[in-house]
Design a protein around this motif. Structure first.
Motif, PDB file in Angstrom:
ATOM      1  N   GLN A 137       0.814  -1.212   0.000  1.00  0.00           N
ATOM      2  CA  GLN A 137       0.000   0.000   0.000  1.00  0.00           C
ATOM      3  C   GLN A 137       0.849   1.264   0.000  1.00  0.00           C
ATOM      4  N   ASP A 138       2.034   1.206   0.586  1.00  0.00           N
ATOM      5  CA  ASP A 138       2.871   2.404   0.654  1.00  0.00           C
ATOM      6  C   ASP A 138       3.458   2.780  -0.709  1.00  0.00           C
ATOM      7  N   THR A 139       3.792   1.768  -1.536  1.00  0.00           N
ATOM      8  CA  THR A 139       4.466   2.034  -2.812  1.00  0.00           C
ATOM      9  C   THR A 139       3.644   1.640  -4.028  1.00  0.00           C
ATOM     10  N   ASP A 140       2.512   0.960  -3.818  1.00  0.00           N
ATOM     11  CA  ASP A 140       1.653   0.481  -4.918  1.00  0.00           C
ATOM     12  C   ASP A 140       2.386  -0.518  -5.798  1.00  0.00           C
ATOM     13  N   GLU A 141       3.349  -1.238  -5.238  1.00  0.00           N
ATOM     14  CA  GLU A 141       4.135  -2.216  -5.981  1.00  0.00           C
ATOM     15  C   GLU A 141       3.527  -3.606  -5.822  1.00  0.00           C
ATOM     16  N   VAL A 142       3.385  -4.334  -6.948  1.00  0.00           N
ATOM     17  CA  VAL A 142       2.862  -5.705  -6.915  1.00  0.00           C
ATOM     18  C   VAL A 142       4.026  -6.648  -6.616  1.00  0.00           C
ATOM     19  N   MET A 143       3.887  -7.480  -5.584  1.00  0.00           N
ATOM     20  CA  MET A 143       4.963  -8.359  -5.138  1.00  0.00           C
ATOM     21  C   MET A 143       4.447  -9.774  -4.905  1.00  0.00           C
TER      22      MET A 143
ATOM     23  N   ASN B  79      16.315  -3.927  -5.590  1.00  0.00           N
ATOM     24  CA  ASN B  79      15.515  -4.761  -4.703  1.00  0.00           C
ATOM     25  C   ASN B  79      14.408  -3.970  -4.022  1.00  0.00           C
ATOM     26  N   THR B  80      14.504  -2.640  -4.067  1.00  0.00           N
ATOM     27  CA  THR B  80      13.483  -1.799  -3.441  1.00  0.00           C
ATOM     28  C   THR B  80      12.583  -1.192  -4.514  1.00  0.00           C
ATOM     29  N   ALA B  81      11.311  -1.044  -4.178  1.00  0.00           N
ATOM     30  CA  ALA B  81      10.334  -0.511  -5.132  1.00  0.00           C
ATOM     31  C   ALA B  81      10.676   0.924  -5.532  1.00  0.00           C
TER      32      ALA B  81
ATOM     33  N   PRO C  32      23.446 -15.007 -18.358  1.00  0.00           N
ATOM     34  CA  PRO C  32      22.053 -14.835 -18.810  1.00  0.00           C
ATOM     35  C   PRO C  32      21.495 -13.457 -18.456  1.00  0.00           C
ATOM     36  N   PHE C  33      21.268 -12.633 -19.454  1.00  0.00           N
ATOM     37  CA  PHE C  33      20.699 -11.300 -19.217  1.00  0.00           C
ATOM     38  C   PHE C  33      19.236 -11.376 -18.779  1.00  0.00           C
ATOM     39  N   SER C  34      18.532 -12.444 -19.196  1.00  0.00           N
ATOM     40  CA  SER C  34      17.098 -12.555 -18.913  1.00  0.00           C
ATOM     41  C   SER C  34      16.797 -12.723 -17.428  1.00  0.00           C
ATOM     42  N   GLN C  35      17.789 -13.131 -16.629  1.00  0.00           N
ATOM     43  CA  GLN C  35      17.555 -13.411 -15.214  1.00  0.00           C
ATOM     44  C   GLN C  35      17.832 -12.220 -14.296  1.00  0.00           C
ATOM     45  N   LEU C  36      18.222 -11.083 -14.853  1.00  0.00           N
ATOM     46  CA  LEU C  36      18.542  -9.913 -14.032  1.00  0.00           C
ATOM     47  C   LEU C  36      17.277  -9.136 -13.653  1.00  0.00           C
ATOM     48  N   ILE C  37      17.297  -8.566 -12.452  1.00  0.00           N
ATOM     49  CA  ILE C  37      16.229  -7.638 -12.064  1.00  0.00           C
ATOM     50  C   ILE C  37      16.250  -6.428 -12.998  1.00  0.00           C
ATOM     51  N   LEU C  38      17.440  -6.038 -13.431  1.00  0.00           N
ATOM     52  CA  LEU C  38      17.597  -4.920 -14.362  1.00  0.00           C
ATOM     53  C   LEU C  38      16.786  -5.144 -15.636  1.00  0.00           C
ATOM     54  N   THR C  39      16.700  -6.402 -16.083  1.00  0.00           N
ATOM     55  CA  THR C  39      15.934  -6.710 -17.292  1.00  0.00           C
ATOM     56  C   THR C  39      14.458  -6.395 -17.089  1.00  0.00           C
ATOM     57  N   ASP C  40      13.919  -6.703 -15.900  1.00  0.00           N
ATOM     58  CA  ASP C  40      12.520  -6.357 -15.607  1.00  0.00           C
ATOM     59  C   ASP C  40      12.317  -4.845 -15.662  1.00  0.00           C
ATOM     60  N   VAL C  41      13.303  -4.098 -15.166  1.00  0.00           N
ATOM     61  CA  VAL C  41      13.206  -2.631 -15.189  1.00  0.00           C
ATOM     62  C   VAL C  41      13.190  -2.123 -16.625  1.00  0.00           C
TER      63      VAL C  41
END
Length: 322
Positions: free
Chosen positions: A8-14, A193-195, A243-252
């Motif tokens: 609720q504080d960041t509206d991030e889906v986790m 790692n943080t929203a 593997p680039f596909s496994q990075l959190i950066l890729t999601d960003v």
């Protein structure tokens, strides 16, 4: 079991472990780990919500659904994030439509004013009536101008930044891009790692501009990775690559591209092409710069190019796309 929730504080889906939820499912215990790997391990292994005998802090959440499989929960998280992005875009379109309708109403109001009679008519002799008419018109124009300014202000606040927006100086100076080493990459993975950090990077990368998926992804990748680091990756991590596909950066990067209306499949295809192209260009550099070995024609998509003939980025991308 694994639960899909919204903070609720960041509206991030986790995705969280179901055993972290309170009985009423309105709060979730939250691990204190900073490293994304530890956080993901804690979720997948459904750790008991305590460290060293100390219970984790609780965050307010909105509960959505639960799955037995962690992979299923992650897929649902992706779907919900994309739906939320499209919902926000739809709201912006509605605001523009309301603005256009309001402008139309204002135009109609101006058209309804009777024309000022010419000097040759008898009404021009009545100065008092003319002054009253001009005063009424002036008052109405001022009211309509104030209304239009308010609508424009509301629309600007609600809309996402356009490609011509000025990038925030604070954002640019704090991101430390492009990444040049694996240590740089580890640092950014911890930050993401943080929203709040993810939103900051998504906002910045989505403002880099471009026309079409290829141009948008190229601008983002050039800003994120230096060439020497990019050549160490491919999408799946085949051979001696990571593997680039496994990075959190890729999601960003996916989220930033989605803000530019690049769908997930097009985004991933353009990233694959970019990584392949960069690795190929760096392999050619020793021959181009030092003349090592014989000159051997390069053949790309049926087109022959000598090593001493340098092709620009647009030509290479076109050949790879074909």
């Amino acid at each position: 079991m694994y639960a899909v929730v919204t903070l609720q504080d960041t509206d991030e889906v986790m995705v969280v472990a179901s055993n972290w939820l309170t009985t009423d499912k309105k709060q979730s215990y939250w691990p204190p780990f900073k490293a994304p790997e530890k956080f993901m391990d804690a979720v997948q292994n459904r750790l008991k919500p305590e460290t060293g005998g100390k219970t984790w802090e609780k965050l307010n959440i909105s509960f959505h659904t639960e799955y037995v499989s962690f992979d299923k929960a992650k897929e649902e998280q992706k779907v919900m994030k994309e739906q939320k992005e499209w919902s926000n875009k739809g709201f912006g379109i509605l605001k523009r439509q309301r603005l256009e309708n309001a402008v139309g109403v204002l135009k109609n109001q101006f058209q309804q004013f009777p024309p000022v009679p010419p000097a040759s008519t008898s009404r021009m002799d009545d100065k008092k009536e003319l002054l009253q008419m001009l005063g009424d018109i002036k008052s109405t124009v001022q009211e309509n101008s104030a209304m239009l300014k308010k609508l424009l202000k509301d629309n600007t606040v609600s809309e996402a930044p356009s490609s011509t927006s000025v990038l925030s100086k604070d954002i640019k100076t704090n991101l430390n891009l492009p990444l040049k080493t694996f240590d740089d990459l580890d640092r950014i993975e911890r930050q993401l790692n943080t929203a709040a950090s993810r939103k900051k990077y998504v906002k910045y990368l989505s403002m880099l501009g471009g026309f079409g998926p290829r141009d948008i992804i190229k601008n983002i990748m050039q800003k994120v990775l230096a060439d020497d680091l990019a050549k160490e990756f491919n999408w799946q991590g085949r051979g001696d690559k990571r593997p680039f596909s496994q990075l959190i950066l890729t999601d960003v990067i996916r989220d930033a591209a989605f803000r530019r209306n690049v769908i997930r499949v097009d985004c991933e295809n353009e990233i694959k092409k970019y990584l392949s192209y960069r690795a190929d260009r760096l392999r050619k550099k020793p021959r181009e710069q030092g003349g090592i070995g014989p000159v051997v024609p390069n053949v790309i998509a049926g087109t022959t190019v000598d090593d001493d003939e340098e092709m620009d980025d647009e030509e290479i991308w076109k050949l790879l796309a074909d």
